[in-house]
Design an enzyme around this catalytic site. Structure first.
Site, PDB file in Angstrom:
ATOM      1  N   LYS A  57      29.114  39.905  50.232  1.00 54.44           N
ATOM      2  CA  LYS A  57      29.855  38.690  50.822  1.00 54.44           C
ATOM      3  C   LYS A  57      30.062  39.043  52.279  1.00 54.44           C
ATOM      4  O   LYS A  57      29.477  38.018  53.206  1.00 54.44           O
ATOM      5  CB  LYS A  57      31.064  38.360  50.045  1.00 54.44           C
ATOM      6  CG  LYS A  57      30.732  37.918  48.515  1.00 54.44           C
ATOM      7  CD  LYS A  57      32.251  37.857  47.818  1.00 54.44           C
ATOM      8  CE  LYS A  57      31.766  37.592  46.245  1.00 54.44           C
ATOM      9  NZ  LYS A  57      32.962  37.413  45.444  1.00 54.44           N
ATOM     10  N   GLN A 101      39.151  39.348  45.561  1.00 50.52           N
ATOM     11  CA  GLN A 101      38.230  39.797  44.421  1.00 50.52           C
ATOM     12  C   GLN A 101      38.898  40.075  43.193  1.00 50.52           C
ATOM     13  O   GLN A 101      39.937  40.751  43.112  1.00 50.52           O
ATOM     14  CB  GLN A 101      37.451  40.942  44.927  1.00 50.52           C
ATOM     15  CG  GLN A 101      35.991  41.424  44.094  1.00 50.52           C
ATOM     16  CD  GLN A 101      35.069  40.319  44.077  1.00 50.52           C
ATOM     17  OE1 GLN A 101      34.901  39.304  45.166  1.00 50.52           O
ATOM     18  NE2 GLN A 101      34.374  40.097  43.026  1.00 50.52           N
ATOM     19  N   ASP A 124      37.089  30.167  46.780  1.00 48.84           N
ATOM     20  CA  ASP A 124      36.620  30.644  45.599  1.00 48.84           C
ATOM     21  C   ASP A 124      36.709  29.254  44.394  1.00 48.84           C
ATOM     22  O   ASP A 124      35.897  29.302  43.523  1.00 48.84           O
ATOM     23  CB  ASP A 124      37.381  31.778  44.882  1.00 48.84           C
ATOM     24  CG  ASP A 124      36.618  33.211  44.869  1.00 48.84           C
ATOM     25  OD1 ASP A 124      35.247  33.116  45.041  1.00 48.84           O
ATOM     26  OD2 ASP A 124      37.378  34.263  45.079  1.00 48.84           O
TER      27      ASP A 124
END
Ligand code: GUN
Length: 292
Positions: A57, A101, A124
């Site tokens: 990412k 994460q 997200d």
């Protein structure tokens, strides 16, 4: 009956096209605001797979001209300390969006952490406010993997209206939002959706009804040829390392679908690697652009 060769839903190529447009927008942002879009990723602990995902990412941000910050925190961090870090990121005016994460260590309640993220920085799309907005069809951030799959179907012009989409898996990150996006009154969308999961009876009889089969069950090579209708579109969300002595690396990557035997039955199939994975990261970049 012989089946024509399947066509690939090539997430790498599709991502390249989208990322070129994202890079152009990033330089517009830089010119207008004097700084590029900025994404931060929080990684707690040392899980190998999570580290690989987060590093991809961060690299993708650099490739499109975003700023990115990787915040590595030890496994020993307490929930209260992590919540404090989240508050600091919420209040940082130099940051457009951030992700934490998953999975988190067992002593931290991931739901509490997700709830603490400011919805306007939740790139997200995991915060209940963004999930609620998605369900209601209101503007907000869509979860990266399902929205990446929708973009992949759009890019290749896969017809979806009135077709039966079977999703295997009901996770909050993929299966559940995937079903919602495919059933929306949008294009792509307007599917009749079935969500199958670990308690589904006679799974193969359900998956064989799928015009579009989206597999997010997290089990290597779980879907076999007998589970797929001839001519189906198959999207494989899984990614697993399995030992392979014939490879220099000692491993190879496989998905949740047994590609060699399923691909010949499909009209279209997303390969692993190079299918859904790059699209997930591209969606995260699009969300970050939207955030700024
Ligand atoms: N773990 C697996 N996929 C994801 C994702 O898309 N976002 C975050 N934050 N964690 C993940």
């Amino acid at each position: 009956m012989t089946q024509a060769a399947p066509q690939l839903l090539d997430g790498k190529r599709c991502s390249e096209a989208l990322r070129a447009r994202i890079a152009a927008s990033a330089s517009d942002v830089q010119a207008r605001r004097g700084r590029p879009p900025h994404l931060a990723a929080v990684l707690v602990g040392n899980d190998g797979a999570s580290r690989t995902y987060v590093e991809s990412k961060v690299k993708a941000c650099q490739d499109v001209g975003f700023r990115s910050t990787l915040i590595r925190l030890p496994d020993s961090i307490t929930e209260a300390e992590l919540l404090q870090r989240v508050q600091e990121l919420n209040q940082d005016p130099g940051l457009d969006g951030f992700i934490v994460q998953l999975p988190l260590p067992a002593h931290i309640d991931a739901d509490r952490v997700t709830l603490a993220i400011a919805p306007e920085k939740d790139v997200d799309g995991f915060h209940p406010e963004n999930i609620g907005r998605m369900v209601l069809g209101q503007p907000g951030f869509l979860p990266a993997t399902p929205s990446g799959i929708v973009e992949l179907l759009r890019h290749y012009g896969i017809p979806t209206l009135g077709r039966h989409c079977v999703v295997i898996g009901r996770s909050h990150i993929v299966g559940t939002p995937m079903g919602i996006l495919m059933s929306r009154n949008t294009d792509p969308g307007n599917c009749t959706v079935t969500i199958a999961h670990s308690r589904t009876k006679d799974l193969a009889s359900i998956t064989r009804q799928a015009d579009i089969l989206i597999v997010a069950i997290g089990k290597p090579e779980f879907v076999t040829a007998d589970m797929v209708k001839p001519g189906a579109v198959v999207v494989d969300v899984g990614i697993h390392r399995i030992d392979d002595a014939a490879r220099k690396s000692g491993f190879r990557l496989v998905g949740d679908v047994k590609f060699e035997e399923v691909a010949p039955k499909c009209s279209w199939i997303a390969p692993v690697p190079g299918g859904v994975g790059p699209m997930t990261i591209t969606s995260l970049l699009l969300n970050t652009l939207k955030a700024c």
